[in-house]
Write an enzyme that holds these catalytic residues in place. Structure first.
Site, short mmCIF file in Angstrom:
data_model
loop_
_atom_site.label_atom_id
_atom_site.label_comp_id
_atom_site.label_asym_id
_atom_site.label_seq_id
_atom_site.Cartn_x
_atom_site.Cartn_y
_atom_site.Cartn_z
N ILE A 9 5.11 -0.50 13.20
CA ILE A 9 5.66 -0.82 14.53
C ILE A 9 4.52 -1.27 15.45
O ILE A 9 3.49 -0.60 15.53
CB ILE A 9 6.37 0.43 15.10
CG1 ILE A 9 7.63 0.70 14.28
CG2 ILE A 9 6.70 0.24 16.57
CD1 ILE A 9 8.27 2.02 14.58
N ASP A 10 4.69 -2.41 16.11
CA ASP A 10 3.61 -2.91 16.97
C ASP A 10 3.73 -2.35 18.39
O ASP A 10 4.69 -1.67 18.73
CB ASP A 10 3.54 -4.44 16.92
CG ASP A 10 4.70 -5.12 17.62
OD1 ASP A 10 5.37 -4.48 18.46
OD2 ASP A 10 4.94 -6.30 17.34
N SER A 11 2.72 -2.68 19.21
CA SER A 11 2.62 -2.05 20.54
C SER A 11 3.80 -2.41 21.44
O SER A 11 4.25 -1.60 22.24
CB SER A 11 1.31 -2.43 21.20
OG SER A 11 1.24 -3.83 21.39
#
Lengths: 79, 327
Positions: free
Chosen positions: A37-39
């Site tokens: 999961i990215d920021s």
């Protein structure tokens, strides 16, 4: 709210935002390393968690939530 | 002799509409792979974070003014008018080389509009929505008859090629609309607002480089923009299910998708058309909304009579939106 209930609520948010199967979302998993999961997705997850659990998760706190368990603990302490 | 105790007041037609659109872009197509020559990044990273595949940057002679002239001339032609029919020019921009002179007067002159009222308006990426509502209200108040509204930006001068988070986003272009009187209202009331407490989240670093706190702005936009859009629909006397297309400022594809998702949860239709012009245009600030509409009309994605929901947001923070009927 029980920890299990928060975990499953969080799992359904993660599934909706990031397309990760809710069953994959367990307390020992790292959002970035295990669930990929990215920021920006983390921000979307935080915003939905705020609505769902009635907590505030500012960006500087969000940065400390490495695992699903960290997030569950934070919600338990701050809800 | 007694002093006059009152003044004559003007009034205009009760309703306005957009009569035509026009646009132009930087001539240079710059892909994500092209950018890897200047900055440490990758096509995959850019597409995932902001949704941009390629953007358009201007040649040296494609200035804010020259692109505004081209887009404005096309909009006047699309409206079936000649420059002499326009009596007011408003340019939404935040990328002129300096605060004076303004763009509007020289753009009007180069298009061939003689001595119109002319001024620039700075609401950054929300500028087009502010200028459109200003134009509509000028006409309804009788201060102008037909107004040329142009969003025009040349962002490449304000990019720091060592700032990989920001330089990949912005681009150059202009989009224009002609606003005039109508039989029935086709421009809804504006839903405007601001969050000046967040001024430091988007600004010019060292007074020369566009900078934004990506994560903070992303959080704000994905939370706060949908309610503004919904308010614009309510003020126009419509329901979200009446909206045919969402044309949000093309800041970041993920913001656009998040806003669309929220609006669908609140009643917008599953077949709502969503502007995704950022994919091949980049973020052109005040130009992005009319640019997207012009492209979508040309591609047949939206048609005359469609209900379009516009919403802009950006530095300030300033935001605003309105509903229009597509010409």
């Amino acid at each position: 709210m029980a920890n299990e209930e928060i975990t499953s609520g969080l799992a359904s948010i993660v599934e909706e935002v990031a397309g990760v199967d809710a069953e994959e979302v367990s307390v020992e998993k790292s959002f970035v390393d295990d669930l990929d999961i990215d920021s920006l997705s983390m921000v979307e997850i935080a915003v939905q968690a705020e609505d769902k659990f009635g907590v505030k998760i500012p960006d500087d706190e969000l940065a400390n939530l490495k695992t699903v368990g960290d997030a569950v603990d934070y919600i338990v302490k701050n809800a | 002799m007694s002093k006059p105790s009152t003044l004559r007041q003007s009034s205009g037609p009760a309703a306005t509409r957009v009569l035509g659109f026009g646009s132009t872009q930087g001539n240079r197509v710059v892909t994500n792979d092209d950018l890897t020559r200047y900055v440490e990044t990758s096509d995959e990273w850019i597409q995932q974070r902001v949704g941009i595949v390629s953007r358009r940057l201007g040649e040296d002679d494609q200035t804010v003014v020259s692109m505004a002239v081209e887009a404005g001339s096309k909009a006047v032609a699309d409206a079936g008018l000649s420059p002499a029919d326009v009596d007011q020019v408003i340019i939404a921009t935040c990328t002129m080389p300096g605060p004076i002179p303004n763009a509007a007067a020289q753009v009007a002159d180069r298009i061939g509009i003689t001595a119109p009222g002319a001024f620039d308006l700075n609401a950054a990426c929300a500028g087009f929505c502010y200028a459109l509502s200003t134009a509509s209200d000028f006409i309804r108040a009788g201060s102008a008859r037909r107004v040329l509204v142009i969003g025009a930006e040349r962002f490449q001068e304000w990019l720091d090629w060592e700032d990989r988070a920001n330089c990949i986003i912005f681009a150059d272009g202009a989009g224009a609309a002609v606003v005039g009187p109508a039989e029935t209202p086709a421009i809804g009331p504006a839903a405007l607002g601001s969050a000046g407490d967040m001024v430091e989240t988007i600004y010019l670093r060292e007074n020369r480089y566009i900078y934004q706190e990506g994560q903070t702005v992303f959080r704000w936009a994905t939370s706060e923009v949908a309610p503004v859009a919904a308010r614009a629909v309510e003020q126009a006397g419509l329901s979200l299910s009446d909206v045919d297309a969402l044309v949000a400022h093309q800041a970041n594809l993920r913001i656009v998708e998040a806003v669309a998702k929220k609006l669908r949860q609140q009643g917008a239709r599953d077949d709502l058309v969503v502007a995704r012009d950022i994919v091949h245009s980049g973020n052109t600030s005040a130009a992005s909304i009319p640019l997207a509409i012009d492209h979508m009309r040309s591609a047949g994605e939206i048609n005359s009579g469609d209900v379009l929901l516009l919403v802009g947001f950006g530095a300030g923070l300033s935001y605003g939106g309105q509903v229009i009927i597509c010409p």
